[in-house]
Design a protein around this motif. Structure first.
Motif, PDB file in Angstrom:
ATOM      1  N   UNK A 116      -2.147  42.039  16.131  1.00  0.00           N
ATOM      2  CA  UNK A 116      -3.014  42.806  15.237  1.00  0.00           C
ATOM      3  C   UNK A 116      -2.439  44.216  15.038  1.00  0.00           C
ATOM      4  N   UNK A 117      -1.973  44.794  16.141  1.00  0.00           N
ATOM      5  CA  UNK A 117      -1.397  46.152  16.069  1.00  0.00           C
ATOM      6  C   UNK A 117      -0.158  46.146  15.168  1.00  0.00           C
ATOM      7  N   UNK A 118       0.614  45.095  15.281  1.00  0.00           N
ATOM      8  CA  UNK A 118       1.833  44.975  14.454  1.00  0.00           C
ATOM      9  C   UNK A 118       1.460  44.980  12.959  1.00  0.00           C
ATOM     10  N   UNK A 119       0.422  44.239  12.630  1.00  0.00           N
ATOM     11  CA  UNK A 119      -0.009  44.172  11.221  1.00  0.00           C
ATOM     12  C   UNK A 119      -0.625  45.496  10.767  1.00  0.00           C
ATOM     13  N   UNK A 165      -0.363  41.862   1.426  1.00  0.00           N
ATOM     14  CA  UNK A 165       0.401  40.958   2.297  1.00  0.00           C
ATOM     15  C   UNK A 165       1.260  40.010   1.468  1.00  0.00           C
ATOM     16  N   UNK A 166       0.646  39.447   0.436  1.00  0.00           N
ATOM     17  CA  UNK A 166       1.363  38.483  -0.410  1.00  0.00           C
ATOM     18  C   UNK A 166       2.508  39.191  -1.146  1.00  0.00           C
ATOM     19  N   UNK A 167       2.247  40.411  -1.603  1.00  0.00           N
ATOM     20  CA  UNK A 167       3.289  41.169  -2.312  1.00  0.00           C
ATOM     21  C   UNK A 167       4.476  41.399  -1.368  1.00  0.00           C
ATOM     22  N   UNK A 168       4.176  41.636  -0.117  1.00  0.00           N
ATOM     23  CA  UNK A 168       5.232  41.904   0.851  1.00  0.00           C
ATOM     24  C   UNK A 168       6.038  40.643   1.190  1.00  0.00           C
ATOM     25  N   UNK A 169       5.346  39.508   1.230  1.00  0.00           N
ATOM     26  CA  UNK A 169       6.010  38.251   1.642  1.00  0.00           C
ATOM     27  C   UNK A 169       6.812  37.608   0.522  1.00  0.00           C
ATOM     28  N   UNK A 192       4.597  38.160  10.642  1.00  0.00           N
ATOM     29  CA  UNK A 192       4.875  38.369  12.071  1.00  0.00           C
ATOM     30  C   UNK A 192       6.234  37.810  12.486  1.00  0.00           C
ATOM     31  N   UNK A 193       6.943  37.233  11.528  1.00  0.00           N
ATOM     32  CA  UNK A 193       8.280  36.700  11.831  1.00  0.00           C
ATOM     33  C   UNK A 193       8.239  35.490  12.756  1.00  0.00           C
ATOM     34  N   UNK A 194       7.247  34.633  12.551  1.00  0.00           N
ATOM     35  CA  UNK A 194       7.088  33.468  13.435  1.00  0.00           C
ATOM     36  C   UNK A 194       7.690  32.215  12.795  1.00  0.00           C
ATOM     37  N   UNK A 195       8.076  31.246  13.606  1.00  0.00           N
ATOM     38  CA  UNK A 195       8.633  30.005  13.046  1.00  0.00           C
ATOM     39  C   UNK A 195       7.573  29.237  12.251  1.00  0.00           C
ATOM     40  N   UNK A 196       8.046  28.425  11.327  1.00  0.00           N
ATOM     41  CA  UNK A 196       7.138  27.702  10.422  1.00  0.00           C
ATOM     42  C   UNK A 196       7.138  26.216  10.784  1.00  0.00           C
ATOM     43  N   UNK A 197       6.018  25.708  11.247  1.00  0.00           N
ATOM     44  CA  UNK A 197       5.949  24.276  11.562  1.00  0.00           C
ATOM     45  C   UNK A 197       5.732  23.454  10.295  1.00  0.00           C
ATOM     46  N   UNK A 198       5.721  22.153  10.432  1.00  0.00           N
ATOM     47  CA  UNK A 198       5.273  21.296   9.344  1.00  0.00           C
ATOM     48  C   UNK A 198       3.785  21.021   9.553  1.00  0.00           C
TER      49      UNK A 198
END
Ligand code: GLU
Length: 267
Positions: free
Chosen positions: A86-89, A142-146, A215-221
């Motif tokens: 949360x702090x990161x965001x 958030x969407x604009x950033x991604x 958050x730079x996390x891996x993306x599952x299926x």
């Protein structure tokens, strides 16, 4: 990469056939691929979670003939990890405090209480006040950033559509993380490669995909399965009076037979 799936019930009540169906799907998905099946107890909601339901959940799963791998993870023990995310965001300036009550939101939307609609953004630019508040994600920012994101459901590419989900809550007034934040952080921390869960959570996946990107996390299926419906076509959930697994067990039913029927699509 070896497959990891999970079943992640909230211990707010007893499990019913819909849960059994979902747990079996996730379990069998992993077992068919020589993978691992994890159990995570989503007990961040201190007002609704009950520890006595945890033992019952485990008993229900064993009764169905399902086994899980490794230690059971309890979200209530991971609040500091969610706080860090949360702090990161917040540092990315993507969060804002929201002071609205449910009633105020319903009024602003002119929607009946409890109706599911995107938050109208009332507090997006509200001055900071020293009163209880939740934290919302500024979804447009958030969407604009991604940029453009996608994900896969049952192997098919889905264009991400998080904007329609609005400014979701990431930390609640009464809980330091919301479902969206905790589930995203934990699936990554536990190395979940394939999220097998009900179709009712399909829309939530748009939000989870954005959080992963931020958050730079891996993306599952993802593998959203159809929801179990009874002979009348109604979704089998507690509110329709469907018996709990515990009740079936106490009535002497054989859990493995119940599981076999669910696998065969006979309910
Ligand atoms: N804890 C959620 C529930 O019980 C499920 C979370 C998930 O599978 O992503 O509905």
């Amino acid at each position: 990469m070896s497959v990891v799936t999970r079943f992640a019930p909230s211990p707010t009540g007893r499990l019913h056939m819909g849960h059994a169906f979902s747990a079996i799907r996730a379990h069998d998905f992993a077992r068919a691929r020589d993978g691992r099946f994890l159990l995570r107890i989503e007990d961040i909601d201190g007002t609704r979670s009950r520890s006595e339901h945890v033992a019952t959940i485990m008993e229900d799963l064993r009764w169905l003939g399902l086994t899980w791998d490794g230690e059971v993870v309890f979200q209530s023990t991971r609040l500091d990890v969610y706080a860090a995310a949360l702090a990161q965001l917040r540092e990315m300036e993507l969060l804002y405090r929201c002071y609205c009550t449910r009633a105020e939101i319903a009024e602003a939307l002119a929607a009946p209480h409890g109706a599911v609609a995107a938050y109208p953004g009332t507090c997006r630019h509200a001055p900071t006040r020293d009163v209880p508040h939740c934290w919302r994600l500024d979804m447009a920012a958030a969407v604009a950033r991604c940029g453009d994101l996608s994900w896969t459901d049952r192997g098919q590419v889905v264009a991400n559509a998080a904007l329609a989900q609005g400014d979701v809550v990431l930390a609640r007034k009464d809980a330091p993380a919301s479902y969206h934040l905790a589930v995203t952080v934990d699936d990554a921390a536990q190395g979940v490669t394939d999220v097998v869960r009900g179709r009712d959570l399909f829309e939530a996946t748009h939000v989870h995909r954005v959080l992963q990107a931020l958050l730079g996390l891996p993306v599952p299926g993802w593998w959203h399965h159809d929801l179990l419906v009874g002979a009348d076509g109604m979704r089998l959930a507690k509110r329709h009076g469907a018996p709990t697994l515990a009740a079936l067990r106490e009535a002497g039913m054989d859990g493995r037979e119940v599981a076999a029927k669910l696998r065969a699509g006979v309910v």
